[in-house]
Design a protein around this motif. Structure first.
Motif, PDB file in Angstrom:
ATOM      1  N   ARG A 115       0.806  -1.225   0.000  1.00 38.99           N
ATOM      2  CA  ARG A 115       0.000   0.000   0.000  1.00 38.99           C
ATOM      3  C   ARG A 115       0.838   1.273   0.000  1.00 38.99           C
ATOM      4  NH1 ARG A 115      -2.820  -3.599   3.498  1.00 38.99           N
ATOM      5  NH2 ARG A 115      -4.784  -4.201   2.533  1.00 38.99           N
ATOM      6  N   SER A 116       2.112   1.137  -0.274  1.00 37.80           N
ATOM      7  CA  SER A 116       2.965   2.327  -0.251  1.00 37.80           C
ATOM      8  C   SER A 116       3.153   2.883  -1.658  1.00 37.80           C
ATOM      9  CB  SER A 116       4.324   1.986   0.367  1.00 37.80           C
ATOM     10  OG  SER A 116       5.049   1.147  -0.510  1.00 37.80           O
ATOM     11  N   GLN A 117       3.833   3.987  -1.736  1.00 37.49           N
ATOM     12  CA  GLN A 117       4.159   4.607  -3.016  1.00 37.49           C
ATOM     13  C   GLN A 117       5.448   3.989  -3.558  1.00 37.49           C
ATOM     14  OE1 GLN A 117       2.185   7.013  -4.457  1.00 37.49           O
ATOM     15  NE2 GLN A 117       0.795   6.549  -2.777  1.00 37.49           N
ATOM     16  N   TRP A 118       5.690   4.142  -4.849  1.00 43.00           N
ATOM     17  CA  TRP A 118       6.968   3.739  -5.428  1.00 43.00           C
ATOM     18  C   TRP A 118       8.065   4.593  -4.804  1.00 43.00           C
ATOM     19  CZ3 TRP A 118       7.614  -0.488  -8.245  1.00 43.00           C
ATOM     20  CH2 TRP A 118       6.518  -1.021  -8.930  1.00 43.00           C
ATOM     21  N   LYS A 119       9.175   3.942  -4.405  1.00 41.89           N
ATOM     22  CA  LYS A 119      10.272   4.673  -3.779  1.00 41.89           C
ATOM     23  C   LYS A 119      11.582   4.339  -4.471  1.00 41.89           C
ATOM     24  CE  LYS A 119       8.063   5.092   0.608  1.00 41.89           C
ATOM     25  NZ  LYS A 119       8.041   4.944   2.005  1.00 41.89           N
ATOM     26  N   LYS A 120      12.342   5.381  -4.775  1.00 37.07           N
ATOM     27  CA  LYS A 120      13.679   5.224  -5.345  1.00 37.07           C
ATOM     28  C   LYS A 120      14.574   4.602  -4.275  1.00 37.07           C
ATOM     29  CE  LYS A 120      16.017   7.224  -8.965  1.00 37.07           C
ATOM     30  NZ  LYS A 120      15.926   6.444 -10.170  1.00 37.07           N
ATOM     31  N   VAL A 121      15.456   3.703  -4.686  1.00 35.38           N
ATOM     32  CA  VAL A 121      16.304   2.983  -3.732  1.00 35.38           C
ATOM     33  C   VAL A 121      17.762   3.381  -3.927  1.00 35.38           C
ATOM     34  CG1 VAL A 121      17.072   0.691  -3.016  1.00 35.38           C
ATOM     35  CG2 VAL A 121      14.700   1.049  -3.657  1.00 35.38           C
ATOM     36  N   ALA A 122      18.422   3.687  -2.829  1.00 39.17           N
ATOM     37  CA  ALA A 122      19.854   4.030  -2.871  1.00 39.17           C
ATOM     38  C   ALA A 122      20.680   2.764  -3.085  1.00 39.17           C
ATOM     39  CB  ALA A 122      20.265   4.700  -1.569  1.00 39.17           C
ATOM     40  N   GLU A 123      21.848   2.924  -3.652  1.00 37.60           N
ATOM     41  CA  GLU A 123      22.704   1.782  -3.977  1.00 37.60           C
ATOM     42  C   GLU A 123      23.336   1.125  -2.756  1.00 37.60           C
ATOM     43  OE1 GLU A 123      25.482   2.386  -7.171  1.00 37.60           O
ATOM     44  OE2 GLU A 123      24.047   3.636  -8.258  1.00 37.60           O
ATOM     45  N   ASP A 124      23.256   1.753  -1.591  1.00 34.73           N
ATOM     46  CA  ASP A 124      23.908   1.190  -0.407  1.00 34.73           C
ATOM     47  C   ASP A 124      22.934   0.511   0.556  1.00 34.73           C
ATOM     48  OD1 ASP A 124      22.652   3.537   0.330  1.00 34.73           O
ATOM     49  OD2 ASP A 124      24.275   4.205   1.646  1.00 34.73           O
ATOM     50  N   VAL A 125      21.741   0.166   0.087  1.00 38.96           N
ATOM     51  CA  VAL A 125      20.771  -0.533   0.937  1.00 38.96           C
ATOM     52  C   VAL A 125      20.430  -1.892   0.324  1.00 38.96           C
ATOM     53  CG1 VAL A 125      19.778   1.592   1.883  1.00 38.96           C
ATOM     54  CG2 VAL A 125      18.778   0.573  -0.159  1.00 38.96           C
ATOM     55  N   VAL A 126      19.874  -2.769   1.135  1.00 36.26           N
ATOM     56  CA  VAL A 126      19.550  -4.127   0.701  1.00 36.26           C
ATOM     57  C   VAL A 126      18.584  -4.123  -0.482  1.00 36.26           C
ATOM     58  CG1 VAL A 126      18.387  -6.248   1.426  1.00 36.26           C
ATOM     59  CG2 VAL A 126      20.041  -5.171   2.929  1.00 36.26           C
ATOM     60  N   GLY A 127      17.641  -3.197  -0.501  1.00 32.55           N
ATOM     61  CA  GLY A 127      16.677  -3.122  -1.594  1.00 32.55           C
ATOM     62  C   GLY A 127      17.322  -2.987  -2.959  1.00 32.55           C
ATOM     63  N   TRP A 128      18.512  -2.399  -3.025  1.00 29.46           N
ATOM     64  CA  TRP A 128      19.226  -2.269  -4.296  1.00 29.46           C
ATOM     65  C   TRP A 128      19.565  -3.665  -4.843  1.00 29.46           C
ATOM     66  CZ3 TRP A 128      19.834   1.357  -7.758  1.00 29.46           C
ATOM     67  CH2 TRP A 128      20.786   1.184  -8.768  1.00 29.46           C
ATOM     68  N   SER A 129      19.964  -4.563  -3.966  1.00 32.94           N
ATOM     69  CA  SER A 129      20.263  -5.943  -4.386  1.00 32.94           C
ATOM     70  C   SER A 129      19.013  -6.632  -4.910  1.00 32.94           C
ATOM     71  CB  SER A 129      20.833  -6.748  -3.217  1.00 32.94           C
ATOM     72  OG  SER A 129      22.041  -6.209  -2.781  1.00 32.94           O
ATOM     73  N   TRP A 130      17.867  -6.326  -4.293  1.00 27.61           N
ATOM     74  CA  TRP A 130      16.607  -6.902  -4.758  1.00 27.61           C
ATOM     75  C   TRP A 130      16.309  -6.433  -6.180  1.00 27.61           C
ATOM     76  CZ3 TRP A 130      12.638  -6.201  -0.162  1.00 27.61           C
ATOM     77  CH2 TRP A 130      13.189  -6.735   1.006  1.00 27.61           C
ATOM     78  N   ILE A 131      16.535  -5.151  -6.425  1.00 25.53           N
ATOM     79  CA  ILE A 131      16.302  -4.604  -7.760  1.00 25.53           C
ATOM     80  C   ILE A 131      17.252  -5.233  -8.769  1.00 25.53           C
ATOM     81  CG2 ILE A 131      16.502  -2.509  -9.170  1.00 25.53           C
ATOM     82  CD1 ILE A 131      15.445  -0.961  -6.706  1.00 25.53           C
ATOM     83  N   GLN A 132      18.529  -5.355  -8.407  1.00 23.85           N
ATOM     84  CA  GLN A 132      19.514  -5.963  -9.299  1.00 23.85           C
ATOM     85  C   GLN A 132      19.090  -7.396  -9.647  1.00 23.85           C
ATOM     86  OE1 GLN A 132      21.196  -4.061 -10.749  1.00 23.85           O
ATOM     87  NE2 GLN A 132      22.332  -2.652  -9.530  1.00 23.85           N
ATOM     88  N   PHE A 133      18.632  -8.137  -8.657  1.00 23.42           N
ATOM     89  CA  PHE A 133      18.202  -9.512  -8.881  1.00 23.42           C
ATOM     90  C   PHE A 133      16.985  -9.562  -9.810  1.00 23.42           C
ATOM     91  CE2 PHE A 133      15.416 -13.059  -7.899  1.00 23.42           C
ATOM     92  CZ  PHE A 133      16.273 -14.137  -8.047  1.00 23.42           C
ATOM     93  N   ALA A 134      16.002  -8.731  -9.536  1.00 25.32           N
ATOM     94  CA  ALA A 134      14.752  -8.749 -10.297  1.00 25.32           C
ATOM     95  C   ALA A 134      14.956  -8.305 -11.742  1.00 25.32           C
ATOM     96  CB  ALA A 134      13.718  -7.854  -9.632  1.00 25.32           C
ATOM     97  N   CYS A 135      15.908  -7.427 -11.978  1.00 22.44           N
ATOM     98  CA  CYS A 135      16.055  -6.800 -13.290  1.00 22.44           C
ATOM     99  C   CYS A 135      17.190  -7.364 -14.121  1.00 22.44           C
ATOM    100  CB  CYS A 135      16.226  -5.287 -13.108  1.00 22.44           C
ATOM    101  SG  CYS A 135      14.842  -4.540 -12.241  1.00 22.44           S
ATOM    102  N   GLN A 136      17.752  -8.474 -13.733  1.00 20.24           N
ATOM    103  CA  GLN A 136      18.857  -9.053 -14.509  1.00 20.24           C
ATOM    104  C   GLN A 136      18.387  -9.695 -15.791  1.00 20.24           C
ATOM    105  OE1 GLN A 136      20.821 -12.123 -12.286  1.00 20.24           O
ATOM    106  NE2 GLN A 136      18.932 -12.879 -11.426  1.00 20.24           N
TER     107      GLN A 136
END
Length: 108
Positions: free
Chosen positions: A87-108
């Motif tokens: 239920r949240s808004q889309w949020k930009k993720v910084a490269e130094d947080v765990v969420g960045w790894s999630w994005i890298q994994f999802a978008c490979q």
């Protein structure tokens, strides 16, 4: 007698939760990363549609306690490098947080 019945009921209700937590580790999980606090993250891609991916993430406690595991589902916008919880808004993720790894994994 009532106390024994209450204790048995409490144990019966608590037992499935522990079993379910242990069962979270079953399945086809792909390793993503481990954070500084030793929490490990595994994932499954649930769906892809164009630039967007739905990612299911298993969070494994750093002390390897299966009853502390839990699963989160996040939306990923690959081009924009953004995450979205239910239920949240889309949020930009910084490269130094765990969420960045999630994005890298999802978008490979």
């Amino acid at each position: 007698m009532k106390l024994a019945l209450f204790a048995a009921l409490a144990l019966a209700l608590a037992t499935p939760a522990v079993v379910n937590a242990q069962n979270l580790r079953n399945g086809n999980w792909d390793y993503i990363t481990t954070a500084e606090d030793e929490t490990s993250y595994f994932s499954q891609i649930l769906s892809r549609m164009g630039n967007q991916v739905v990612l299911k993430v298993l969070v494994v406690n750093g002390k390897d306690e299966a009853d502390k595991d839990y699963v989160v589902t996040r939306g990923v916008k690959c081009k924009e490098k953004m995450l979205k919880a239910k239920r949240s808004q889309w949020k930009k993720v910084a490269e130094d947080v765990v969420g960045w790894s999630w994005i890298q994994f999802a978008c490979q």
